[in-house]
Motif scaffolding. Sequence first.
Motif, short mmCIF file in Angstrom:
data_model
loop_
_atom_site.label_atom_id
_atom_site.label_comp_id
_atom_site.label_asym_id
_atom_site.label_seq_id
_atom_site.Cartn_x
_atom_site.Cartn_y
_atom_site.Cartn_z
N GLU A 1 46.68 85.09 20.88
CA GLU A 1 47.34 83.80 20.99
C GLU A 1 46.98 82.83 19.88
OE1 GLU A 1 46.02 82.63 24.85
OE2 GLU A 1 46.87 84.43 25.78
N TYR A 2 46.05 83.22 19.03
CA TYR A 2 45.57 82.38 17.94
C TYR A 2 45.11 81.02 18.47
CZ TYR A 2 45.07 81.08 13.03
OH TYR A 2 44.55 80.72 11.80
N SER A 3 44.32 81.08 19.56
CA SER A 3 43.78 79.86 20.16
C SER A 3 42.38 80.17 20.66
CB SER A 3 44.68 79.41 21.32
OG SER A 3 44.64 80.36 22.37
N GLY A 4 41.79 79.24 21.37
CA GLY A 4 40.48 79.46 21.98
C GLY A 4 39.32 79.12 21.07
N ALA A 5 38.14 79.57 21.47
CA ALA A 5 36.90 79.18 20.79
C ALA A 5 36.86 79.60 19.33
CB ALA A 5 35.70 79.75 21.53
N PHE A 6 37.36 80.80 19.01
CA PHE A 6 37.30 81.23 17.61
C PHE A 6 38.36 80.52 16.76
CE2 PHE A 6 35.22 84.99 19.58
CZ PHE A 6 34.00 84.78 19.00
N ARG A 7 39.23 79.82 17.41
CA ARG A 7 40.20 78.97 16.72
C ARG A 7 39.66 77.55 16.62
NH1 ARG A 7 42.95 77.87 13.10
NH2 ARG A 7 44.96 76.93 13.40
N TYR A 8 38.47 77.35 17.19
CA TYR A 8 37.79 76.06 17.23
C TYR A 8 38.68 75.01 17.88
CZ TYR A 8 33.86 73.14 15.98
OH TYR A 8 32.74 72.36 16.04
N SER A 9 39.30 75.40 18.99
CA SER A 9 40.23 74.48 19.65
C SER A 9 39.66 73.89 20.93
CB SER A 9 41.55 75.19 19.95
OG SER A 9 41.33 76.30 20.80
N ALA A 10 38.42 74.19 21.26
CA ALA A 10 37.79 73.60 22.45
C ALA A 10 36.96 72.39 22.00
CB ALA A 10 36.93 74.63 23.15
N SER A 11 36.31 71.74 22.96
CA SER A 11 35.53 70.55 22.63
C SER A 11 34.31 70.92 21.78
CB SER A 11 35.08 69.85 23.91
OG SER A 11 34.04 70.62 24.53
N ILE A 12 33.82 69.94 21.06
CA ILE A 12 32.64 70.14 20.20
C ILE A 12 31.44 70.59 21.05
CG2 ILE A 12 31.01 68.98 18.66
CD1 ILE A 12 33.55 68.91 17.23
N ASN A 13 31.26 69.99 22.22
CA ASN A 13 30.14 70.37 23.08
C ASN A 13 30.26 71.81 23.54
OD1 ASN A 13 28.85 67.91 22.90
ND2 ASN A 13 29.89 67.06 24.69
N HIS A 14 31.48 72.22 23.88
CA HIS A 14 31.70 73.61 24.30
C HIS A 14 31.38 74.57 23.15
CE1 HIS A 14 33.29 76.88 26.66
NE2 HIS A 14 34.11 77.21 25.69
N MET A 15 31.77 74.21 21.95
CA MET A 15 31.50 75.04 20.77
C MET A 15 29.99 75.15 20.55
SD MET A 15 34.47 75.96 19.58
CE MET A 15 34.81 76.15 21.30
N ARG A 16 29.29 74.04 20.71
CA ARG A 16 27.84 74.04 20.52
C ARG A 16 27.16 74.93 21.55
NH1 ARG A 16 26.77 68.69 20.92
NH2 ARG A 16 27.66 68.39 18.87
N ILE A 17 27.60 74.84 22.81
CA ILE A 17 27.02 75.66 23.87
C ILE A 17 27.26 77.15 23.60
CG2 ILE A 17 27.26 76.28 26.31
CD1 ILE A 17 27.75 73.26 26.83
N LEU A 18 28.46 77.48 23.11
CA LEU A 18 28.76 78.88 22.79
C LEU A 18 27.98 79.37 21.58
CD1 LEU A 18 32.61 79.23 23.25
CD2 LEU A 18 30.82 80.31 24.58
N GLY A 19 27.58 78.44 20.73
CA GLY A 19 26.83 78.82 19.53
C GLY A 19 27.74 79.19 18.38
N VAL A 20 28.87 78.47 18.26
CA VAL A 20 29.77 78.70 17.13
C VAL A 20 29.98 77.39 16.38
CG1 VAL A 20 30.98 80.64 18.20
CG2 VAL A 20 31.86 78.35 18.54
N GLU A 21 30.32 77.52 15.12
CA GLU A 21 30.60 76.35 14.29
C GLU A 21 31.84 76.61 13.46
OE1 GLU A 21 27.21 75.78 11.78
OE2 GLU A 21 27.46 77.71 10.78
N LYS A 22 32.47 75.54 13.05
CA LYS A 22 33.71 75.64 12.30
C LYS A 22 33.43 76.14 10.88
CE LYS A 22 37.92 73.25 11.28
NZ LYS A 22 38.79 72.18 11.67
#
Length: 169
Positions: A79-100
């Motif tokens: 779907e070209y969306s979701g966490a690896f698309r960096y489309s969730a909140s910054i806090n959610h990205m930090r909790i997952l351990g991913v960065e843009k």
Amino acid sequence: MTDIRAPYAYSILQEKGVSKEKLNELGFKRGYWVSRQLALEAAEELGVDKHDLLINSDVLVNQRFKSKLRGNLTSYLFEYSGAFRYSASINHMRILGVEKVRDIALPTRVMDALLLERTLHQIIARSRYMLTELNSKFAASEQAVVFSDQKAPGLFKPRSPYKQKTNDQ
């Protein structure tokens, strides 16, 4: 010889006094790629336990990242969306351990990155296998009936569009 990505081996060997130049001579390439055999030989020479040298354990992976990996990859790949698309909140990205990184999100931890890389290689290998088998099936359909909507070798009849049944019918 099999090349492996071994960032921890690179670090451990440096801590044991091996210079960056010597690591390059040993065969380390950009991105910490090295022949598995050469890494093991270097470890033996320096008295480093080979298990310490070739760390690549799921135990060391961020468990939240690991548990969400399949769903996040599915969202990204299909779907070209979701966490690896960096489309969730910054806090959610930090909790997952991913960065843009440019237009996608990538792991911030080495072990998470190694898990993602290994998973992507599995997806690619399975995809290639499926494509090869699918190609074989299409080739076989030229000589025999192999598809359910095939009338004869090389002759296909499209099915009518699927109609959902309702309770009234």
